[in-house]
Structures are given as C-alpha cells and as structure tokens.
Scaffold this active site. Structure first.
Site, mmCIF file in Angstrom:
data_model
loop_
_atom_site.group_PDB
_atom_site.id
_atom_site.type_symbol
_atom_site.label_atom_id
_atom_site.label_comp_id
_atom_site.label_asym_id
_atom_site.label_seq_id
_atom_site.Cartn_x
_atom_site.Cartn_y
_atom_site.Cartn_z
ATOM 1 N N GLY A 271 0.958 -1.142 -0.009
ATOM 2 C CA GLY A 271 0.128 -0.024 -0.142
ATOM 3 C C GLY A 271 0.921 1.226 0.094
ATOM 4 O O GLY A 271 0.964 1.896 -0.927
ATOM 5 N N ARG A 272 1.654 1.664 1.231
ATOM 6 C CA ARG A 272 2.214 2.803 1.456
ATOM 7 C C ARG A 272 3.376 2.917 0.169
ATOM 8 O O ARG A 272 3.632 3.736 -0.225
ATOM 9 C CB ARG A 272 2.917 2.471 2.746
ATOM 10 C CG ARG A 272 3.736 4.009 3.076
ATOM 11 C CD ARG A 272 4.682 3.553 4.368
ATOM 12 N NE ARG A 272 3.846 2.753 5.171
ATOM 13 C CZ ARG A 272 3.465 3.119 6.361
ATOM 14 N NH1 ARG A 272 3.269 4.459 6.827
ATOM 15 N NH2 ARG A 272 2.889 2.217 7.280
ATOM 16 N N TYR A 312 0.630 7.719 15.697
ATOM 17 C CA TYR A 312 2.051 6.868 15.622
ATOM 18 C C TYR A 312 3.286 7.643 16.051
ATOM 19 O O TYR A 312 4.310 7.179 16.020
ATOM 20 C CB TYR A 312 2.339 6.349 14.598
ATOM 21 C CG TYR A 312 1.297 5.530 13.879
ATOM 22 C CD1 TYR A 312 0.524 4.667 14.337
ATOM 23 C CD2 TYR A 312 0.645 6.135 12.477
ATOM 24 C CE1 TYR A 312 -0.724 4.015 13.521
ATOM 25 C CE2 TYR A 312 -0.271 5.475 11.742
ATOM 26 C CZ TYR A 312 -1.147 4.708 12.282
ATOM 27 O OH TYR A 312 -2.144 4.088 11.745
ATOM 28 N N CYS A 338 -8.348 21.083 18.562
ATOM 29 C CA CYS A 338 -8.265 21.271 20.039
ATOM 30 C C CYS A 338 -7.967 19.816 20.676
ATOM 31 O O CYS A 338 -8.562 19.224 21.639
ATOM 32 C CB CYS A 338 -9.689 21.575 20.574
ATOM 33 S SG CYS A 338 -9.970 23.153 20.166
ATOM 34 N N TYR A 365 -2.168 6.606 3.720
ATOM 35 C CA TYR A 365 -2.684 6.795 5.121
ATOM 36 C C TYR A 365 -2.997 8.182 5.648
ATOM 37 O O TYR A 365 -2.824 8.610 6.595
ATOM 38 C CB TYR A 365 -2.101 6.080 6.205
ATOM 39 C CG TYR A 365 -1.934 4.286 5.779
ATOM 40 C CD1 TYR A 365 -3.101 3.721 5.844
ATOM 41 C CD2 TYR A 365 -0.638 3.941 5.261
ATOM 42 C CE1 TYR A 365 -2.822 2.384 5.320
ATOM 43 C CE2 TYR A 365 -0.426 2.730 4.972
ATOM 44 C CZ TYR A 365 -1.365 1.898 4.838
ATOM 45 O OH TYR A 365 -1.373 0.526 4.513
HETATM 46 N N1 LLP Z 1 -2.177 -6.311 3.768
HETATM 47 C C1 LLP Z 1 -2.733 -6.034 4.942
HETATM 48 C C2 LLP Z 1 -3.395 -7.501 5.334
HETATM 49 C C3 LLP Z 1 -2.578 -5.146 5.862
HETATM 50 O O1 LLP Z 1 -3.087 -5.133 7.013
HETATM 51 C C4 LLP Z 1 -2.015 -3.951 5.106
HETATM 52 C C5 LLP Z 1 -1.822 -2.806 5.894
HETATM 53 C C6 LLP Z 1 -1.336 -3.889 3.945
HETATM 54 C C7 LLP Z 1 -1.350 -5.195 3.199
HETATM 55 C C8 LLP Z 1 -0.338 -2.810 3.519
HETATM 56 O O2 LLP Z 1 0.573 -2.369 4.302
HETATM 57 P P1 LLP Z 1 1.502 -1.332 3.488
HETATM 58 O O3 LLP Z 1 2.138 -1.894 2.250
HETATM 59 O O4 LLP Z 1 0.765 -0.066 3.410
HETATM 60 O O5 LLP Z 1 2.483 -1.378 4.772
HETATM 61 N N2 LLP Z 1 -2.231 3.496 9.113
HETATM 62 C C9 LLP Z 1 -0.767 2.769 9.377
HETATM 63 C C10 LLP Z 1 -0.640 1.936 8.485
HETATM 64 C C11 LLP Z 1 -1.591 0.747 8.719
HETATM 65 C C12 LLP Z 1 -1.272 -0.618 7.818
HETATM 66 C C13 LLP Z 1 -2.624 -1.367 8.139
HETATM 67 N N3 LLP Z 1 -2.256 -2.636 7.210
HETATM 68 C C14 LLP Z 1 0.120 4.105 9.116
HETATM 69 O O6 LLP Z 1 -0.243 5.224 8.552
HETATM 70 O O7 LLP Z 1 1.549 3.988 9.024
#
Ligand code: LLP
Length: 410
Positions: A271-272, A312, A338, A365
C-alpha cells in the site's frame, strides 16, 4: 513535486489539499513489477492506503489488482475496473453482506477471501452454501514473529502472537480440518502480513519464511496456487529507508525458491510504498505565535487531515511551498484541532514563515484516515500528471458538516 506546481495545483481548490503525482505512482508500480522478472506473481494494491479512484485506476492500469478490507473497498475496486478475480479480501470481522458481495462479484467471485480465524471458515461456508456458489479462500496465517523483530511501531505490527490478525501456525491444522468440512470453499493460497513500514527486508523475510515453511507442509496434503507475503514495504520519511520495494520482492523470491516453492505464484500487498512518497498535504499558515523563546506556526490543516503524527508519533517533513526559507529558525508546527497531539513537530521554516506549507510523504494513510473531527471539512484532492492538474475533488464545506450533524433531528 516542485513548489511552483504545488501552489498552482491548490489554486482552484484552496487548502488543505492533498496533491498527488500520478506519473510517479505509475512508475513505482512499473519498477515493482520489473522486480519479479519472469516469476509468476500478483501485486494486490492495499486500497486502504489511498482509495482515490484516480490513484486506484492508475495502479490498476499497470496490471495490479487490489487487497481490500471492506465491502466498500471491494465495490470501489470493481468500479475502478479491477477484475473480481484480481482482488483479495482481508479483515478479521467481515460482515455477512460483505462476504456475499465477495462471493458473488464477477462471474466467479473474487480471487480469494482471506480467512483470518478458524471461526470464520464456517461463516464463509454458510454464506457460500446459501448463495449456491463456491468461494476461493486463502488462509491468512499469523507468522508469529516476535514484536521486537518486526522493528516497526507497535500499532502497525500485525504478525506477532498478541495481534488479532490471522490464524496462528499452531491452529492451521484445525483450520484445514474446518476447510475439509466446507464443500463450498476452495483453498487457493496461504497469506501472511507481518506489519507495515519495514525499512529493511529482515522482518519481511522473517514473516515470509514462516509462511513458506508452512506452505511446504500444507502442500503435502492440499493443492495451492500461491503464497502471499503481504505488504509492509517502507518508505523514506526523512530518516532513510534502506530497502526499496524491489528489494523486498527479490528477498521474498529468493526465500520462496529456497523453500522449493517454484510452482507457486508470489503475491504481495503493498500500500504505502506505491503511494506514500507521491502525495503532499498542502496547508496554509494561519498565523505565528511567539511567547518569549517559544515559536509556533499554526496551520489550517491538522490531525483530522493527517492522523499519522498523532497516532504513531510519525514525523513528516514540512517545507514552505510558495516561497524560499530565510534561514533555518525552528518552529513548532501545529494544527487547528483542539488536542495537544495535533502537532507535526519541530521544523526549520526560517525567519518569518508565511503562506503555503507542504507536508511531505502524505500519499499513504493520509486522506484515507482523515476525519471531520472538530467540525472540520475533509480536505480537497488534486491529481497531477505531466506537470498539470488533470483532476480535482473540492473540499467538503462547513455546511455539509452542519447538515450531517442535524440529520438525525426529530
Ligand atoms: N495487507 C494487509 C493485510 C494489511 O493489513 C496492510 C496494512 C497492507 C497489506 C498494506 O501495508 P503497507 O504496504 O501499506 O505497509 N495507518 C498506518 C498503516 C496501517 C497498515 C495497516 N495494514 C500508517 O499510517 O502507518
């Protein structure tokens, strides 16, 4: 994106606004694809990172599918042109109507519903039986890596024993037994997701190793089409990130080979890494506040638009976006909400910071976690390609919030 372009991009929609570079996103997907070489693979973009249709479509056009976590994300991915069989669906508590949507999407259901507990198997079987359909499932296992070894923020570490996610390895035989009593379910893969924002490949490999070792065992009695090593590829928020997305892929491919799993495809769920560095949150300095030697810069954007710092302790780089910095005087940059945690930390913005600020690396995110807390409008979104704005979504306005809050009146 250069400052002139940012200032130009937000001209029509105002601030706060997320500005995304679609070309950079497209190039990132291409680089990731190239890392697989000729290996059979599937990139399932984690839509939760950024669900703007322009972005989902850009990624899908490069051949990627989607990893979704709700019926809504599933519906959106389909609406963006992603074929049902290219979608996997994770989540520890999927509702019946969400399962029904997954089972009945496309001609043959989605690619796989990722089972997150033994208990869920009977529920998915019941829905598939009720609909008279077969459903493809993958077992999402919890790789049981020590939290410490995942080396990421505890809130985004998922592949350890205390986490609610996935079937623990010790429970996999129970899950397989439950699947053998589920004639409407077809096991196609095994999945693990260790956590997010890994800056080296070590934690990813630790999780993948547990997954691949298990796949070897399961293959003795079951057929599998793929192993899915999950997302988690980190980005550089300013403190560096040793590993590139391609490094994660190559490391996982190497481990897969070492485990003798050449016949299985490798799925990943980034994702990220596909969107994070290619989005900027543009805000405006409302005012400065100086009390003896304390200096604050107060913005029109805050934790409701970008929750990561409050949630975080994340630090995003911040720069002036429409003028040069004069000197490197540090200012505490805060938002309008606030809450004391509405604080982006200290940044060198120079002598007399004014105008627009760019909060960098906010493509993942950011908008997807934004809220209307404090009666604040959701931010605008602007999509840039070849140096030009090609699409934009206006800001929500105050009246929309007031209407929403009045909606349940008697
Ligand atoms: N697959 C699953 C099952 C997941 O739970 C997640 C992310 C991903 C893939 C994608 O992960 P990435 O490649 O984006 O690391 N809000 C947080 C991140 C939460 C991630 C949740 N799960 C932040 O802003 O750092």
């Amino acid at each position: 994106m250069n400052p002139i372009l940012l200032a130009e991009a937000v001209k029509s929609v105002g601030t706060p606004a997320y500005v995304y570079d679609l070309d950079a996103i497209r190039d990132g997907v291409r680089a990731l694809k190239a890392a697989f070489g000729t290996e059979r693979h599937h990139i399932a973009y984690a839509v939760k990172a950024n669900s703007a249709a322009e972005i989902v479509r850009t990624i899908a056009r490069e051949g990627a599918g989607a990893d979704v976590v709700s019926g809504a994300e599933l519906g959106l991915s389909l609406a963006c042109g992603i074929a049902a069989e290219r979608i996997v669906y994770s989540g520890v508590a999927k509702r019946d109507d969400e399962l029904d949507r997954a089972i009945s999407s496309g001609t043959d259901g989605i690619g796989a519903i990722q089972v997150e507990s033994v208990e869920e198997i009977a529920r998915i079987e019941a829905r598939a039986a009720f609909m008279g359909w077969k459903a493809r499932v993958s077992l999402r296992i919890n790789p049981g890596v020590e939290l410490e070894d995942l080396s990421t923020h505890a809130h985004i570490a998922t592949g350890h024993d205390e986490a609610k996610f996935g079937v623990p390895i010790t429970d996999v035989s129970r899950a397989l037994a439950a699947l053998s009593r589920a004639p409407h379910l077809v096991l196609v893969g095994l999945t693990a997701h260790g956590g997010s924002q890994f800056t080296t490949t070590a934690p990813y490999v630790a999780s993948a190793k547990a997954l691949f070792a298990l796949a070897r065992e399961v293959l003795k009695t079951h057929k599998l089409d793929y192993v899915d090593a999950g997302g988690g590829f980190g980005i550089d928020y300013g403190d560096g990130c040793e590993a590139t997305p391609a490094d994660f892929v190559r490391a996982a491919l190497e481990e897969k080979k070492a485990h003798g799993l050449d016949a299985l495809a490798l799925y990943v769920e980034p994702g990220r890494a596909l969107v994070g560095s290619h989005g900027v949150l543009v805000g405006r300095i409302i005012q400065q506040k100086v009390v003896s030697d304390r200096r604050w810069v107060m913005l029109d954007t805050g934790m409701n638009d970008l929750m990561r710092p409050a949630l975080y302790g994340a630090k995003h780089r911040i720069e002036l976006a429409d003028r040069a910095h004069q000197g490197d005087r540090a200012w505490r940059v805060v938002g309008p909400v606030c809450e004391s945690s509405d604080d982006f930390g200290e940044h060198a913005l120079g002598e007399n910071p004014e105008g627009l600020v760019a909060i960098r690396d906010a493509g993942a995110y950011g908008y997807s976690m934004a809220s209307r807390y404090n009666g604040r409008a959701l931010p605008a979104e602007v999509f840039v390609s070849e140096g030009k704005v090609i699409a934009a979504r206006a800001r929500d306005d105050d009246e929309a919030w007031i209407k929403d809050r009045l909606a349940a009146g008697r």
